[in-house]
Scaffold this active site. Structure first.
Site, PDB file in Angstrom:
ATOM      1  N   GLN A 152     -15.552 125.539  60.180  1.00 23.33           N
ATOM      2  CA  GLN A 152     -14.531 126.379  59.536  1.00 23.33           C
ATOM      3  C   GLN A 152     -15.104 127.762  59.275  1.00 23.33           C
ATOM      4  O   GLN A 152     -14.396 128.650  58.823  1.00 23.33           O
ATOM      5  CB  GLN A 152     -14.113 125.755  58.197  1.00 23.33           C
ATOM      6  CG  GLN A 152     -13.529 124.369  58.320  1.00 23.33           C
ATOM      7  CD  GLN A 152     -13.443 123.689  56.952  1.00 23.33           C
ATOM      8  OE1 GLN A 152     -12.462 123.862  56.229  1.00 23.33           O
ATOM      9  NE2 GLN A 152     -14.463 122.934  56.589  1.00 23.33           N
ATOM     10  N   ILE A 173     -16.769 131.475  59.823  1.00 16.92           N
ATOM     11  CA  ILE A 173     -16.534 132.575  60.755  1.00 16.92           C
ATOM     12  C   ILE A 173     -17.850 133.248  61.154  1.00 16.92           C
ATOM     13  O   ILE A 173     -17.859 134.163  61.968  1.00 16.92           O
ATOM     14  CB  ILE A 173     -15.537 133.605  60.172  1.00 16.92           C
ATOM     15  CG1 ILE A 173     -16.082 134.251  58.895  1.00 16.92           C
ATOM     16  CG2 ILE A 173     -14.188 132.929  59.904  1.00 16.92           C
ATOM     17  CD1 ILE A 173     -15.202 135.388  58.346  1.00 16.92           C
ATOM     18  N   HIS A 226     -11.411 128.380  62.497  1.00 17.01           N
ATOM     19  CA  HIS A 226     -10.815 129.433  61.654  1.00 17.01           C
ATOM     20  C   HIS A 226     -11.122 130.838  62.159  1.00 17.01           C
ATOM     21  O   HIS A 226     -10.959 131.809  61.422  1.00 17.01           O
ATOM     22  CB  HIS A 226     -11.292 129.293  60.202  1.00 17.01           C
ATOM     23  CG  HIS A 226     -10.693 128.117  59.483  1.00 17.01           C
ATOM     24  ND1 HIS A 226     -11.164 127.653  58.270  1.00 17.01           N
ATOM     25  CD2 HIS A 226      -9.646 127.320  59.814  1.00 17.01           C
ATOM     26  CE1 HIS A 226     -10.436 126.606  57.887  1.00 17.01           C
ATOM     27  NE2 HIS A 226      -9.514 126.380  58.801  1.00 17.01           N
ATOM     28  N   THR A 272     -18.510 121.321  52.916  1.00 12.57           N
ATOM     29  CA  THR A 272     -17.116 121.754  52.762  1.00 12.57           C
ATOM     30  C   THR A 272     -16.467 121.020  51.598  1.00 12.57           C
ATOM     31  O   THR A 272     -16.743 119.845  51.359  1.00 12.57           O
ATOM     32  CB  THR A 272     -16.314 121.579  54.081  1.00 12.57           C
ATOM     33  OG1 THR A 272     -14.949 121.936  53.848  1.00 12.57           O
ATOM     34  CG2 THR A 272     -16.388 120.174  54.629  1.00 12.57           C
ATOM     35  N   ASN A 304     -23.242 117.054  51.211  1.00 14.78           N
ATOM     36  CA  ASN A 304     -22.706 118.178  50.428  1.00 14.78           C
ATOM     37  C   ASN A 304     -23.470 118.296  49.106  1.00 14.78           C
ATOM     38  O   ASN A 304     -24.067 117.339  48.640  1.00 14.78           O
ATOM     39  CB  ASN A 304     -21.210 117.931  50.143  1.00 14.78           C
ATOM     40  CG  ASN A 304     -20.427 119.219  50.017  1.00 14.78           C
ATOM     41  OD1 ASN A 304     -20.632 120.160  50.781  1.00 14.78           O
ATOM     42  ND2 ASN A 304     -19.526 119.289  49.051  1.00 14.78           N
ATOM     43  N   GLU A 362     -22.135 118.749  46.196  1.00 13.52           N
ATOM     44  CA  GLU A 362     -21.434 117.934  45.186  1.00 13.52           C
ATOM     45  C   GLU A 362     -20.331 117.160  45.901  1.00 13.52           C
ATOM     46  O   GLU A 362     -19.935 117.540  47.002  1.00 13.52           O
ATOM     47  CB  GLU A 362     -20.830 118.841  44.110  1.00 13.52           C
ATOM     48  CG  GLU A 362     -19.871 119.843  44.705  1.00 13.52           C
ATOM     49  CD  GLU A 362     -19.637 121.077  43.837  1.00 13.52           C
ATOM     50  OE1 GLU A 362     -20.198 121.156  42.731  1.00 13.52           O
ATOM     51  OE2 GLU A 362     -18.885 121.950  44.288  1.00 13.52           O
TER      52      GLU A 362
HETATM   53  P1  OAD Z   1     -15.625 125.992  49.877  1.00  9.47           P
HETATM   54  O1  OAD Z   1     -16.154 127.188  49.165  1.00  9.47           O
HETATM   55  O2  OAD Z   1     -14.274 125.505  49.496  1.00  9.47           O
HETATM   56  O3  OAD Z   1     -16.625 124.765  49.682  1.00  9.47           O
HETATM   57  C1  OAD Z   1     -18.006 124.888  49.932  1.00  9.47           C
HETATM   58  C2  OAD Z   1     -18.672 123.538  49.656  1.00  9.47           C
HETATM   59  O4  OAD Z   1     -20.048 123.651  49.977  1.00  9.47           O
HETATM   60  C3  OAD Z   1     -18.588 123.057  48.208  1.00  9.47           C
HETATM   61  O5  OAD Z   1     -18.163 121.695  48.162  1.00  9.47           O
HETATM   62  C4  OAD Z   1     -20.023 123.192  47.697  1.00  9.47           C
HETATM   63  O6  OAD Z   1     -20.384 122.170  46.779  1.00  9.47           O
HETATM   64  C5  OAD Z   1     -20.829 123.029  48.976  1.00  9.47           C
HETATM   65  N1  OAD Z   1     -22.139 123.702  48.949  1.00  9.47           N
HETATM   66  C6  OAD Z   1     -22.488 124.860  48.351  1.00  9.47           C
HETATM   67  N2  OAD Z   1     -23.767 125.152  48.585  1.00  9.47           N
HETATM   68  C7  OAD Z   1     -24.264 124.163  49.372  1.00  9.47           C
HETATM   69  C8  OAD Z   1     -25.545 123.875  49.945  1.00  9.47           C
HETATM   70  N3  OAD Z   1     -26.591 124.689  49.779  1.00  9.47           N
HETATM   71  N4  OAD Z   1     -25.672 122.746  50.682  1.00  9.47           N
HETATM   72  C9  OAD Z   1     -24.616 121.910  50.865  1.00  9.47           C
HETATM   73  N5  OAD Z   1     -23.404 122.119  50.350  1.00  9.47           N
HETATM   74  C10 OAD Z   1     -23.206 123.227  49.609  1.00  9.47           C
HETATM   75  O7  OAD Z   1     -15.724 126.307  51.444  1.00  9.47           O
HETATM   76  P2  OAD Z   1     -15.005 125.560  52.667  1.00  9.47           P
HETATM   77  O8  OAD Z   1     -14.821 124.117  52.368  1.00  9.47           O
HETATM   78  O9  OAD Z   1     -15.753 125.925  53.891  1.00  9.47           O
HETATM   79  O10 OAD Z   1     -10.664 129.456  55.303  1.00  9.47           O
HETATM   80  O11 OAD Z   1     -13.603 126.270  52.690  1.00  9.47           O
HETATM   81  C11 OAD Z   1     -12.691 125.934  53.692  1.00  9.47           C
HETATM   82  C12 OAD Z   1     -11.857 127.140  54.055  1.00  9.47           C
HETATM   83  O12 OAD Z   1     -11.300 127.692  52.884  1.00  9.47           O
HETATM   84  C13 OAD Z   1     -12.634 128.282  54.663  1.00  9.47           C
HETATM   85  O13 OAD Z   1     -12.867 128.141  56.056  1.00  9.47           O
HETATM   86  C14 OAD Z   1     -11.772 129.473  54.381  1.00  9.47           C
HETATM   87  C15 OAD Z   1     -11.350 129.147  52.970  1.00  9.47           C
HETATM   88  O14 OAD Z   1     -10.134 129.589  52.567  1.00  9.47           O
HETATM   89  C16 OAD Z   1     -10.106 130.617  55.690  1.00  9.47           C
HETATM   90  O15 OAD Z   1     -10.455 131.708  55.265  1.00  9.47           O
HETATM   91  C17 OAD Z   1      -9.026 130.459  56.711  1.00  9.47           C
END
Ligand code: OAD
Length: 232
Positions: free
Chosen positions: A91, A93, A109, A176, A201, A203
């Protein structure tokens, strides 16, 4: 892990967090500073194109300044050494999977370093800014926008993704939150087709209960360890 022949990996912003790229939904996340509807919808772009171009100009510069971390490199190693089928659906970019050595990567995405001309439909690799309205190299119109899938738009290459998921025997979700569909629903599709599902992940995500196993920790530690298990 020895009998695994076909893997689909889904990655999100968490895998790039340790490369210094901000996630979306953390307290210091991108959506805290920028309401989603302002910078990540076609309506927001129509309302204030300059704001949106500046937002993605910043993302593009950030991506270029970032370096892949141990998790990206581990997936690069998996891509190089795993003889079965593999698809890394991201997801994200950024291009950190590619720079970490992976080539079987699909950006559902869109990509920060690609731009899309809304006049002639051409796509171009782009490292500069868009806020000054540069002309499209193909048609000359100043009509280029970020090649990013915004809310309300269809993610890229969904048929290909679902075909891979239907054939996977292992589905792995990395970094994610499970907040955004259709990606958040991939785990259930994979399980419907008989795949085992593993979550890596920091959490528990919103969809944690759908996984057979969840391992909590940093991607830079969990991903290399898991890749080591797969490659034996
Ligand atoms: P999020 O910001 O929603 O989630 C990020 C996840 O990564 C969270 O569950 C954190 O706990 C976890 N995390 C943070 N640091 C980490 C680490 N060092 N190791 C492992 N995990 C970690 O991001 P996405 O799920 O990617 O879309 O968001 C999905 C979409 O929402 C994105 O592609 C974007 C956004 O709106 C668009 O812009 C179209």
């Amino acid at each position: 892990m020895r009998d695994i022949r076909n893997i689909v990996v889904l990655t999100g912003a968490g895998i790039s967090a340790e490369s210094g790229l901000r996630t979306f939904r953390a307290e210091d996340g991108l959506w805290e500073d920028h309401p989603v509807e302002q910078v990540a919808t076609p309506e927001g772009f129509r309302r204030d194109p300059d704001l949106v171009q500046r937002f993605y100009d910043e993302r593009r510069a950030g991506v270029m300044a970032a370096e892949p971390n141990a998790a990206h490199r581990a997936l690069g190693r998996l891509d190089a050494e795993f003889s079965g089928d593999l698809l890394i659906v991201t997801q994200n970019i950024d291009d950190l999977h590619e720079r970490g050595g992976a080539s079987r990567v699909l950006h559902m995405h869109g990509e920060a370093l690609s731009v899309w001309c809304t006049s002639c439909d051409a796509r171009h690799q782009w490292h500069a800014t868009l806020r000054d309205g540069p002309p499209c190299p193909a048609c000359g119109e100043p009509a280029m926008r970020p090649d990013i899938v915004w809310f309300g738009e269809m993610p890229y290459r969904m048929e290909e993704i679902f075909r891979a998921i239907s054939q996977a025997d292992l589905f792995v979700s990395i970094g994610t939150s499970g907040a955004v569909y259709p990606a958040a629903g991939f785990v259930q599709s994979a399980r419907d087709h008989g795949a085992r599902a593993l979550e890596l992940n920091l959490e528990a995500s919103l969809g944690s209960r759908f996984f057979h196993e969840t391992r909590l920790g940093k991607a830079s530690e969990l991903v290399p360890a898991w890749v080591g298990e797969v490659l034996g």
